[in-house]
Design a protein around this motif. Sequence first.
Motif: not given
Length: 129
Positions: A64-68, A120-122, A126-129
């Motif tokens: 589910x998570x992008x980091x995963x 990684x770009x996504x 997402x963290x800058x949103x």
Amino acid sequence: MENQREPAKSFQELLVWQKAHQLVLAVYRLTDAFPKHELFALTSQLRRAAVSVPANVAEGFRRRGLKDKIRFFNIAEGSLEEVQYYLILAKDLGYADTHLITEQANEVSRLLDSYGRTMRARLVADSNS
């Protein structure tokens, strides 16, 4: 209008998984001709590393998570590097001409790198949103 693709519904739809699966099949065909005394050594190691690539892509796909997802794609990249080394070893031992299969592995590597950069770009976006 921006040209966006429909998201994949299963890991089998991912080009990187398809190419990695084809690499596994090629590795199995290649290692069939290795000496029998390598069955539990180089043959086993090469096959295991090759299978790990599409398996980790598949597992990462469902995370589910992008980091995963990124973590599993990175594991697939590591396994692919292991495959690359075993192919060098097989060539140097005179077991097989590995040129074509190395090219396949390089293609999978480029695809994994591309998917990884995109994810990684996504993650950054997402963290800058």
